[in-house]
Design an enzyme around this catalytic site. Structure first.
Site, PDB file in Angstrom:
ATOM      1  N   SER A 130       0.939  -1.171   0.041  1.00  0.00           N
ATOM      2  CA  SER A 130       0.060  -0.102  -0.026  1.00  0.00           C
ATOM      3  C   SER A 130       0.655   1.127   0.086  1.00  0.00           C
ATOM      4  CB  SER A 130      -1.054   0.115   1.405  1.00  0.00           C
ATOM      5  OG  SER A 130      -1.442   1.214   1.465  1.00  0.00           O
ATOM      6  N   TYR A 143      -2.580  -0.509  10.533  1.00  0.00           N
ATOM      7  CA  TYR A 143      -2.659  -1.025   9.190  1.00  0.00           C
ATOM      8  C   TYR A 143      -1.395  -0.652   8.422  1.00  0.00           C
ATOM      9  CZ  TYR A 143      -4.218  -1.792   4.195  1.00  0.00           C
ATOM     10  OH  TYR A 143      -4.495  -2.242   3.028  1.00  0.00           O
TER      11      TYR A 143
END
Length: 267
Positions: A130, A143
């Site tokens: 990501s 995250y």
């Protein structure tokens, strides 16, 4: 001969789009999810696989190798997101659960396929990371931390494996519109002190998701990295991810910091 690909988390979203794109490009694809073949029929075979279970990982990899004799490409996609919340609002147990899937699931899968790839002297492992692997995410610390871990793991691993003809690569999407984002893990220790800012960040993320690119953008990037004769260590997926990578690489740190806080309504 068709190359053999194993894609985790392939029942929907980025995993499904990736498995479909690889299949269309001539790969023989095995997808996986905890539910296995249950649900709508796919254009590729689905296996039951829980990346948090050593036994499940070993069984799934062994099944593909027994059927095909090899695994040429592993796409580590399985994972889950966490709804916006302050780091203090998740228990240690929840933090461990996030890492057990998002990071240690990657480690389990990688360790399971590497002996087979080393024996053959070739292979490619792609990790769906990501932009949060190189950017901070206020109210998304767990995250972001799991994706930062993947970045470090993959680049270190790549240097270790090149002499064996194996490459380790990270794919870095930004906001991506998938069902994944409708089932975010909620913080298990919410505090009233964070309500106002948490709600503001949640609204901003929802607005960004409404205009986000779809999973096909990520799938196309995976195919590019899978087929590249001289692959890079990392590939951004989509226009926003590319802009963010450039900003992080070349813009002054203070400017990035201020822009991030303004975008998330923290300024």
């Amino acid at each position: 001969m068709n190359k053999i690909a194993l894609v985790t988390g392939a029942s929907s979203g980025i995993g499904e789009a990736t498995a479909t794109r690889l299949s269309e490009a001539g790969f023989k694809v095995y997808g996986s999810s905890r539910r296995g073949a249950h649900g709508p029929k796919k254009g590729y075979e689905m296996l039951s696989l829980d990346v948090t279970s050593d036994a499940s990982v070993q069984a799934a990899v062994a099944a593909v190798v027994a059927q095909e004799g090899r695994i040429d490409l592993l796409v580590n996609n399985a994972g889950f997101g966490v709804a916006p919340a302050a780091a203090e609002e998740s228990s240690l147990e929840q933090a461990q659960a996030v890492f057990d899937t998002n990071f240690f699931g990657v480690v389990r899968m990688t360790r399971a396929v590497l002996p087979h790839m080393r024996t053959r002297g070739e292979g490619r492992i792609l990790h769906i990371g990501s932009v949060l692997g190189f950017l901070p995410m206020p109210y998304g610390a767990l995250y972001a931390a799991s994706k930062h871990a993947i970045e470090g793991y993959s680049e270190s691993l790549d240097h270790e494996l090149r002499d064996w003809g194996i490459r380790s690569i990270v794919i870095e999407p930004a906001y991506t519109k998938t069902p994944f984002d409708a089932n975010l893990l909620q913080a298990d220790a919410k505090l009233n002190a964070y309500d106002k800012v948490r709600n503001a960040v949640t609204l901003r993320v929802q607005q960004a998701m409404a205009g986000a690119e779809g999973p096909d953008v990520v799938a196309a990037t995976v195919l590019l990295a899978a087929q590249a004769s001289k692959p890079k260590l990392r590939y951004t997926a989509g226009s926003l991810a590319k802009r963010l990578r450039l900003l992080r690489s070349f813009a002054p740190a203070g400017l990035v910091d201020a822009g991030l806080r303004k975008d998330l309504s923290l300024a």
